[in-house]
Design an enzyme around this catalytic site. Structure first.
Site, PDB file in Angstrom:
ATOM      1  N   LYS A 180       4.735 -14.859 -30.261  1.00 32.20           N
ATOM      2  CA  LYS A 180       5.353 -14.367 -31.505  1.00 32.20           C
ATOM      3  C   LYS A 180       6.869 -14.465 -31.306  1.00 32.20           C
ATOM      4  O   LYS A 180       7.479 -13.620 -30.657  1.00 32.20           O
ATOM      5  CB  LYS A 180       4.940 -12.917 -31.737  1.00 32.20           C
ATOM      6  N   GLU A 255      10.833  -6.670 -20.414  1.00 32.18           N
ATOM      7  CA  GLU A 255      12.161  -7.183 -20.040  1.00 32.18           C
ATOM      8  C   GLU A 255      13.112  -6.682 -21.118  1.00 32.18           C
ATOM      9  O   GLU A 255      13.159  -7.238 -22.218  1.00 32.18           O
ATOM     10  CB  GLU A 255      12.151  -8.720 -20.007  1.00 32.18           C
ATOM     11  N   CYS A 289      20.824 -10.199 -22.197  1.00 32.99           N
ATOM     12  CA  CYS A 289      20.363  -8.937 -21.617  1.00 32.99           C
ATOM     13  C   CYS A 289      21.129  -8.622 -20.350  1.00 32.99           C
ATOM     14  O   CYS A 289      21.445  -7.478 -20.065  1.00 32.99           O
ATOM     15  CB  CYS A 289      18.870  -9.014 -21.327  1.00 32.99           C
ATOM     16  N   GLU A 386      24.327  -0.306 -24.454  1.00 30.92           N
ATOM     17  CA  GLU A 386      24.315  -1.766 -24.547  1.00 30.92           C
ATOM     18  C   GLU A 386      24.962  -2.170 -25.876  1.00 30.92           C
ATOM     19  O   GLU A 386      24.541  -1.707 -26.935  1.00 30.92           O
ATOM     20  CB  GLU A 386      22.876  -2.276 -24.488  1.00 30.92           C
TER      21      GLU A 386
END
Ligand code: NAD
Length: 484
Positions: A180, A255, A289, A386
């Site tokens: 997906k 992750e 990331c 973040e």
């Protein structure tokens, strides 16, 4: 790029070896982040399409794909790798218009996809069980077996690299895949399906269903026919995926995000460090990331490092991905608003430097100027959360203990680097820094096909990349035979 160059119809899903319209026939517009214009429509896959994909994947796993030996799986992956490498420019251009990634970076991602498929193709027949000494009269051994059908939910920031590392490893171990991709960027995921078909992978071994996260994604993560889920994305959605998988008692690899530090000690080689300090923050417009958004600098060299980084920032040019400048746009208007909000939160801080916008940049593109903040307190929002944009914080420290405390002082733990020539300090910090990867005198944002990768804390759990991923995408069976 002309859309007539596409080797697939982006309005379709790839299910059971065929290109098919989603059951609802509904579509989602895909936007070019450099211009804000619609590139094309993609299918809005939902539960029905996911159900069909899982059924087709199961048939493949129990049928032709399941009969492929490890050698055959390796060969088909190597064939896919060759096809990817032949189409690097095509894939890079797709990624550039879809993700807004400058062409050079998009090309590096396409090459990395080829390399992942090569690595996992080569590794497919090199993973094996072992024999275990046991009681008299027994022979005991272990078998490494595929999970069965694996679900892969990927984000928009590095579609090719993430598909390479998770789908590549899962196929090598013999799993059948339901992928997906993100609703914001999925052209290379569809191109990947077409490449797999061209390489001769049996039908149903790979299925790709674009669609919204809350629809196609949630249907996949809660599906009772899935045996393992690999999720790459935000902490918020990762915890939803883990909860959904728990309902079926299915293993999950998460992750997630990061707040990765680079620690620069007084004896560091600054000439070597400088490109890594800046690039690790602005690569893919900071939407990485493992972006390094915290630069911890010993107070004795702080002013010097700040000056050197400022000079680099002031030379950065932001603009259209196709113009291949230093920094491209953010993925969406929404992401631009989030990152601009963080920059506003820095109004009480020292703004050390910022980059420049290209003269020809489209004013509908989602551009944000790379921004470097200085003397940021380690508990400030910009040093804790973040940002996922081209924003870095410089944080001074007094000594090694303080550097370790600041480095470990967030909810995340993905990547860190240590810049020092003191060998003892290198070894000490490599152990004390709590992250999935530690680099010494270099930094690997996103790179390293061979290097196991993953996080601690809110950066997630499980490891992808390298050989380690092959253990995650397989299960171990112990066989104990009594023969007297
Ligand atoms: P996101 O979590 O919003 O979306 C990621 C994927 O999850 C997309 O495909 C989306 O459609 C799907 N999704 C959304 N809602 C869902 C739901 N309820 N159920 C199932 N699937 C759902 O993340 P994003 O904003 O697209 O990506 C950015 C985040 O990803 C950042 O936090 C970044 O750090 C992280 N990321 C991590 C890595 C890594 O390897 N650790 C790599 C890239 C990105």
């Amino acid at each position: 790029m002309n859309l007539s160059d596409l080797t697939f119809n982006p309005k379709k899903c790839f299910i059971g070896g065929k290109w098919v319209h989603s059951a609802s026939g509904e579509t989602i517009p895909l936007l070019n982040p450099s211009t804000g214009e619609t590139i094309c429509e993609i299918s809005r896959g939902n539960k029905t399409d996911i159900d069909l994909s899982v059924t087709e994947a199961r048939k493949a796993y129990e049928g032709e794909w399941g009969k492929f030996t490890a050698i055959m799986r390796g060969r088909v992956l190597v064939k896919m790798s060759q096809l990817v490498l032949e189409k690097v420019d095509y894939l890079a251009e797709l990624e550039a218009i879809d993700v807004g990634k400058p062409l050079k970076q998009a090309k590096a991602d396409a090459i990395a996809l080829g390399r992942y498929l090569e690595f996992y193709g080569g590794a497919a027949d090199k993973i094996h069980g072992e024999t275990i000494p046991y009681l008299d009269g027994y022979t005991v051994y272990t078998l490494r077996e595929a999970h069965g059908v694996t679900g892969h939910i990927v984000p928009w920031n590095y579609p090719m690299q993430i598909i390479g590392r998770s789908v590549g490893a899962a196929l090598a171990m013999g799993n059948a895949i339901v992928l997906k991709p993100a609703e914001e960027a999925c052209l290379t995921a569809l191109a990947f399906a077409e490449i797999a078909r061209e390489a001769g992978i049996p039908k149903g071994a790979i299925n790709v269903v674009p669609g919204f996260g809350e629809e196609a994604g949630a249907s996949l993560s809660s599906h009772a026919g899935i045996n393992h889920i690999s999720f790459t994305g935000s902490v918020k959605v990762g915890s939803l995926v883990q909860a959904a998988a728990a309902g079926n008692v299915v293993p999950v690899t998460l992750e997630l995000g990061g707040k990765s530090p680079q620690i620069v000690f007084e004896d560091a080689n600054l000439t070597n460090a400088l490109p890594f300090l800046v690039n690790a923050g602005i690569q893919n417009a900071g939407q990485t990331c493992s972006a390094s958004s915290r630069i911890l600098v010993h107070e004795s060299i702080y002013d010097n490092v700040s000056r050197m980084m400022a000079k680099k920032y002031e030379a950065l040019i932001v603009g259209s991905a196709i113009d291949d400048l230093d920094v491209g746009p953010l993925i969406s208007e929404r992401q631009k608003d989030i990152v601009s909000g963080f920059i506003k939160e820095g109004r009480d801080l020292v703004k050390v430097a910022e980059g420049n916008i290209a003269q020809n940049a489209n004013n509908k593109g989602y551009f944000v100027l790379p921004t470097l903040f200085g003397k940021v307190p380690s508990n400030h929002k910009l040093a804790q959360e973040e940002i996922f944009g081209p924003v870095q914080t410089l944080i001074p420290f007094k000594d090694e203990d303080e550097a370790i405390a600041i480095a470990n002082g967030t909810d995340y733990g993905l990547v860190a680097s240590i810049w020092t020539n003191d060998g003892s300090r290198q070894m000490r910090l490599a152990k004390k820094i709590d992250t999935g990867q530690v680099f010494i005198n270099n930094y690997g944002a996103g790179g390293g096909v061979e290097l196991p990768f993953g996080g601690v804390g809110k950066s997630g759990h499980g490891r992808e990349k390298g050989f380690e991923a092959l253990y995650g995408f397989s299960k171990l069976k112990t066989v104990a035979a009594y023969h007297g």
